[in-house]
Design an enzyme around this catalytic site. Structure first.
Site, PDB file in Angstrom:
ATOM      1  CB  CYS A  71      -0.909   0.032   1.228  1.00  0.00           C
ATOM      2  SG  CYS A  71      -2.182  -1.260   1.239  1.00  0.00           S
ATOM      3  CE1 TYR A 279      -5.958  -9.713 -25.161  1.00  0.00           C
ATOM      4  CE2 TYR A 279      -7.465  -8.086 -26.094  1.00  0.00           C
ATOM      5  CZ  TYR A 279      -6.230  -8.719 -26.089  1.00  0.00           C
ATOM      6  OH  TYR A 279      -5.266  -8.355 -27.002  1.00  0.00           O
ATOM      7  CD  GLU A 299      -8.105 -15.210 -22.156  1.00  0.00           C
ATOM      8  OE1 GLU A 299      -6.902 -15.434 -21.931  1.00  0.00           O
ATOM      9  OE2 GLU A 299      -8.647 -14.109 -21.982  1.00  0.00           O
ATOM     10  CB  CYS A 373      -5.777  -3.240 -15.112  1.00  0.00           C
ATOM     11  SG  CYS A 373      -4.736  -4.092 -16.320  1.00  0.00           S
TER      12      CYS A 373
END
Length: 415
Positions: A71, A279, A299, A373
């Site tokens: 973190c 994907y 995929e 992402c």
């Protein structure tokens, strides 16, 4: 030592400042507006004292924070922290000349992560394996006893996971990583980083690993995909389907974040006849989308596609699903193959989907839902779509990896 004023938080979660001679400085564990005394090592500083703390500073949730590298931003209050995450998305879009509506950041709850990678090292003399995460900017290991990000059921298994790791440390060059996924039927663990050139894991080590797995009541343990212990199949529910996970398969890290992204995708697919899920993995989006439209799913991972296909028969009330194992970099779905497709959902890896995006841009598809992402590669792919006539209607940031600098997003394109 230098006294520095923190001007902003950079993309990696470090405070950004200027030294007395005007050079950039990167100081972790700080906040905008703070004045800190830092020990400098080149451009990087380590806080020695906070001379003027920010009113946005809060107490960290974890005792390991500041040493553990997992973190970076536990010390920041929730509202400005989430605004910063949204700003990272806006900045990446602006670098490609793109502007759009950025909706409020979806915040995944703490104590909900079901997938972690734990590193194992030998303990001291007479001690068992040490298990934890890497130190901040270091290869050293932080042995962890708590993790406020991770599902408590996984945290409770840490002692059993440490016992499982011990047999995999028999070779001095081994540095095992336990990729642990919490499934509906228990923990699924795939272990990598084990030295295998010298004959691989010994029979004795395999036996001890199997015994430790049984004592831990794990669902399955695999070594780089090879099953060495299997009590039961690791199962996850995706929409109406129950999927048996292949070893090492990808799964969204936080169920709540997965649910939020899936709901966005299904909402955008309403009224469509045919949807392409590119994907697709093991079917995270495929099965929920098949409740409203026919789905073509592609995929690269053949085991993932096999698992997806195997789950179709047990899922009631779905529209037809066609799935194939296909490398979408070397063999993207062509624009002509998308001729009858109404909506494309695409969730590529961090590298983005440059080759596939070109084909989508050339197609007649009216709507694209991009899940990413990596805002940087998303913005590059978005530029290609916008140049082809799409409009980036809106983006929803998704804070799946809470307190880290990482941010995911869902973007909607129409034309």
């Amino acid at each position: 030592m230098q006294d520095l004023t923190i001007n902003a938080i950079g993309a990696q979660g470090d405070g950004l400042a200027r030294t007395a001679d005007g050079k950039p400085a990167f100081v972790p564990l700080t906040l905008p507006g703070e004045v800190v005394r830092a020990k400098m090592d080149g451009a990087r500083g380590e806080v020695v004292e906070i001379l003027a703390p920010s009113p946005e500073r809060v107490a960290p949730a974890c005792r390991h924070y500041g040493v553990c590298g997992g973190c970076a931003l536990q010390h920041w209050a929730a509202e400005p922290y989430r605004a910063w995450k949204a700003e990272q998305v806006r900045l990446q879009l602006s670098m490609e000349g793109l502007e759009t509506e950025i909706l409020p950041t979806f915040a995944a709850p703490p104590a909900s992560r079901r997938r972690v990678a734990l590193h194992a090292r030998k303990g001291g003399k007479g001690q068992g394996a040490r298990l934890g995460f890497k130190e901040r900017r270091s290869w050293n290991l932080v042995s962890i006893e708590e993790c406020p990000v991770t599902d408590p059921r996984l945290v409770a298994a840490l002692p059993a996971l440490a016992r499982l790791a011990e047999p995999f440390l028999e070779h001095p060059k081994s540095a095992p990583t336990l990729h642990v996924t919490l499934t509906a039927t228990g923990l699924d663990i795939d272990i990598t980083g084990v030295e295998r050139k010298s004959g691989g894991l010994s029979a004795d080590a395999r036996m001890r690993a199997a015994m430790a797995a049984g004592e831990g009541d794990f669902a399955r343990v695999t070594l780089a995909g090879e099953t060495i212990y299997g009590a039961r199949q690791p199962l996850v529910k995706l929409g109406q389907a129950v999927v048996a996970l292949p070893p090492g398969s990808f799964l969204q890290a936080v169920p709540a974040a997965e649910k939020a992204m899936v709901e966005l995708a299904v909402a955008e697919a309403q009224g469509a006849s045919r949807v392409a899920d590119l994907y697709c993995g093991v079917g995270t989006f495929t099965f929920p989308l098949a409740e409203v439209a026919q789905v073509y799913a592609a995929e690269m991972s053949a085991p993932a596609i096999t698992a997806l296909k195997a789950a179709i028969g047990g899922a009631p009330g779905l529209k037809p699903i066609t799935a194939e194992a296909r490398d979408l970099v070397r063999r993207p779905v062509l624009s002509t193959e998308l001729a009858k497709t109404d909506v494309v959902v695409i969730d590529p890896p961090r590298a983005g989907a440059a080759e596939q995006t070109v084909e989508i841009a050339k197609s007649k598809v009216a709507k694209v839902l991009g899940v990413s992402c990596n805002p940087q590669t998303f913005a590059k792919d978005a530029r290609v779509l916008v140049d082809a006539g799409f409009k980036l209607v809106r983006v929803t940031p998704v804070d799946q990896f809470v307190w880290s600098p990482h941010i995911e997003l869902v973007g909607v394109f129409t034309r």
